[in-house]
Write an enzyme that holds these catalytic residues in place. Structure first.
Site, PDB file in Angstrom:
ATOM      1  N   LYS A  75       8.440   3.544  -7.096  1.00 59.25           N
ATOM      2  CA  LYS A  75       8.215   2.655  -8.493  1.00 59.25           C
ATOM      3  C   LYS A  75       8.993   3.317  -9.603  1.00 59.25           C
ATOM      4  CE  LYS A  75       6.423  -0.958  -6.712  1.00 59.25           C
ATOM      5  NZ  LYS A  75       5.375  -1.017  -6.131  1.00 59.25           N
TER       6      LYS A  75
ATOM      7  N   LYS B  65      12.641  -7.472   8.675  1.00 58.32           N
ATOM      8  CA  LYS B  65      11.248  -8.124   8.440  1.00 58.32           C
ATOM      9  C   LYS B  65      11.328  -9.193   7.384  1.00 58.32           C
ATOM     10  CE  LYS B  65       7.243  -6.433   6.317  1.00 58.32           C
ATOM     11  NZ  LYS B  65       6.525  -5.987   5.259  1.00 58.32           N
TER      12      LYS B  65
ATOM     13  N   LYS C 114       8.615 -11.293   0.984  1.00 61.37           N
ATOM     14  CA  LYS C 114       9.130 -11.857  -0.117  1.00 61.37           C
ATOM     15  C   LYS C 114      10.195 -11.322  -0.852  1.00 61.37           C
ATOM     16  CE  LYS C 114       5.374 -13.805  -0.833  1.00 61.37           C
ATOM     17  NZ  LYS C 114       3.654 -13.418  -1.045  1.00 61.37           N
TER      18      LYS C 114
HETATM   19  P1  ADP Z   1       5.063  -9.643   0.928  1.00 60.21           P
HETATM   20  O1  ADP Z   1       5.431  -8.594   0.277  1.00 60.21           O
HETATM   21  O2  ADP Z   1       6.181 -10.416   1.931  1.00 60.21           O
HETATM   22  O3  ADP Z   1       4.446 -10.872   0.406  1.00 60.21           O
HETATM   23  P2  ADP Z   1       2.780  -8.092   1.539  1.00 60.21           P
HETATM   24  O4  ADP Z   1       3.337  -6.945   1.583  1.00 60.21           O
HETATM   25  O5  ADP Z   1       1.939  -8.618   0.321  1.00 60.21           O
HETATM   26  O6  ADP Z   1       3.861  -9.216   2.114  1.00 60.21           O
HETATM   27  O7  ADP Z   1       1.866  -8.609   2.621  1.00 60.21           O
HETATM   28  C1  ADP Z   1       0.563  -9.116   2.861  1.00 60.21           C
HETATM   29  C2  ADP Z   1      -0.078  -8.914   4.344  1.00 60.21           C
HETATM   30  O8  ADP Z   1       0.938  -9.611   5.236  1.00 60.21           O
HETATM   31  C3  ADP Z   1       0.134  -7.470   4.888  1.00 60.21           C
HETATM   32  O9  ADP Z   1      -1.263  -7.431   5.619  1.00 60.21           O
HETATM   33  C4  ADP Z   1       1.057  -7.368   5.461  1.00 60.21           C
HETATM   34  O10 ADP Z   1       1.071  -6.173   6.706  1.00 60.21           O
HETATM   35  C5  ADP Z   1       1.273  -8.404   6.355  1.00 60.21           C
HETATM   36  N1  ADP Z   1       2.968  -8.951   6.459  1.00 60.21           N
HETATM   37  C6  ADP Z   1       3.697  -9.365   5.626  1.00 60.21           C
HETATM   38  N2  ADP Z   1       5.055  -9.355   5.952  1.00 60.21           N
HETATM   39  C7  ADP Z   1       4.888  -9.355   7.484  1.00 60.21           C
HETATM   40  C8  ADP Z   1       5.858  -9.478   8.615  1.00 60.21           C
HETATM   41  N3  ADP Z   1       7.079  -9.721   8.354  1.00 60.21           N
HETATM   42  N4  ADP Z   1       5.256  -9.079   9.692  1.00 60.21           N
HETATM   43  C9  ADP Z   1       4.023  -9.082  10.028  1.00 60.21           C
HETATM   44  N5  ADP Z   1       3.065  -8.922   8.787  1.00 60.21           N
HETATM   45  C10 ADP Z   1       3.409  -9.072   7.711  1.00 60.21           C
END
Ligand code: ADP
Ligand code: TRP
Length: 327
Positions: free
Chosen positions: A111, A194, A197
């Protein structure tokens, strides 16, 4: 029964990565563990979201968790900021957390590099707030992805340190937890590693049929296999991972055979995938709409969750205050 606690930062809608990587297993865990799920809205303040976003996104996750099948009678769902006791524990842990070790946390350093003009104290003490979330409820297990491993180590460190400073055996060390032996990683359809978001490549649980179709049809492919039984390059492997997740073995085997015999037509595969993803999302999407429209019910769920979390938090705090020497 062992206690499991999981927090999610409310940063928008849930996508298929969140579902297959986390929420799906939460739904199973609620029958086997003493689960608590919470929405980490205080943690999300490090990026200074707009007030209406805070309100909306907590409500969104609540509705989406329910739509996925989390049952608030079995497993309370609460909003972090509804359980103020966590702040007190956060303060106590901050007194025992050292600048050097907080600065060494990888996600903090990242960060600092990425947003040098917003290196706030909340970012620095993100691990102490997370430790307070977890230790407040004496969680045994915390289902987290790899990126949270260091925060989990910090939580264990703060638990041990508290015990040492006050010469008690009070906090136990929470363990990271993977419900299934193999971690599911949901890929992006843009050929990247992956779905996420910040990658901007998500299919959301609330996406309508046309949106899903558009996103799937845009998925990156190649010119097709050039020899039989060849290894699939990343973007194609990703499509097959999706087939496995939503279409089932029969479809997977069919397209795999088509690929291996060099007859595959990616357009057909994508059409099938779009239909299957839509079939998967449709019932969840409908429930999201129903829950989202029922503010009263959502408030009741959040209130019930907060009550149960407060009870557990109040008990911990009473004991912690006494250990520290208050009252
Ligand atoms: P994002 O940033 O994409 O919103 P987060 O980092 O907040 O996702 O993740 C929230 C939960 O979802 C965590 O437990 C994370 O391990 C799971 N998760 C997010 N993206 C994936 C993915 N592509 N494959 C498997 N698990 C995921
Ligand atoms: N840091 C977690 C994430 O970004 C969210 C979180 C906050 C959390 N407090 C927690 C997760 C406590 C598990 C337990 O994904």
């Amino acid at each position: 029964m062992e206690r499991v606690i999981s927090g999610i930062r409310p940063t928008g809608n849930l996508h298929l990565g969140n579902y297959f990587g986390a929420v799906k297993s939460f739904v199973k865990m609620q029958d086997e563990y003493d689960c608590m799920f919470f929405i980490a809205d205080w943690h999300s303040l490090t990026t200074h979201p707009k007030p209406e976003n805070i309100r909306r996104s907590a409500k969104t996750i609540l509705a989406e968790y329910l739509a996925c099948g989390i049952d608030p009678e079995k497993a309370p769902i609460y909003i972090q900021s509804d359980v103020k006791q966590v702040l007190e524990l956060y303060l106590y842990f901050n007194m025992n957390a050292y600048l050097g070790e907080l600065e060494r946390v990888t996600s903090f350093k990242e960060k600092v590099r990425k947003q040098p003009d917003n290196v706030n104290a909340g970012l620095l003490t993100y691990p102490t707030l997370m430790a307070a979330d977890i230790l407040m409820h004496k969680a045994d297990k915390v289902p987290v992805g790899k990126d949270q491993e260091q925060n989990m180590e910090m939580a264990r460190l703060f638990a041990r340190r508290f015990n040492r400073i006050y010469e008690v055996e009070y906090f136990k060390e929470p363990q990271s937890f993977h419900y299934t032996a193999e971690a599911v990683k949901v890929p992006g359809l843009d050929g990247s590693g992956k779905m996420g978001k910040s990658e901007g490549n998500c299919i959301y649980l609330c996406d309508d049929e046309a949106t899903i179709r558009k996103k799937v049809m845009r998925a990156v492919t190649d010119a097709g296999p050039t020899e039989p039984n060849q290894e699939k390059p990343e973007p194609i492997k990703n499509l097959f991972t999706f087939l496995e997740l939503v279409s089932g073995k029969e479809a997977y085997d069919y397209y795999n055979e088509q690929y291996n015999t060099m007859q595959i037509r990616y357009g057909d595969l994508k059409k099938q995938l779009a239909a299957d993803i839509n079939a998967f999302c449709a019932p969840i999407r409908e429930k999201i709409q129903t829950y989202s429209a029922d503010d009263e019910y959502l408030q009741r769920v959040a209130r019930l969750g907060a009550e149960r979390a407060s009870e557990s938090a109040e008990k911990t705090l009473r004991e912690v205050r006494q250990i520290i020497g208050f009252r």
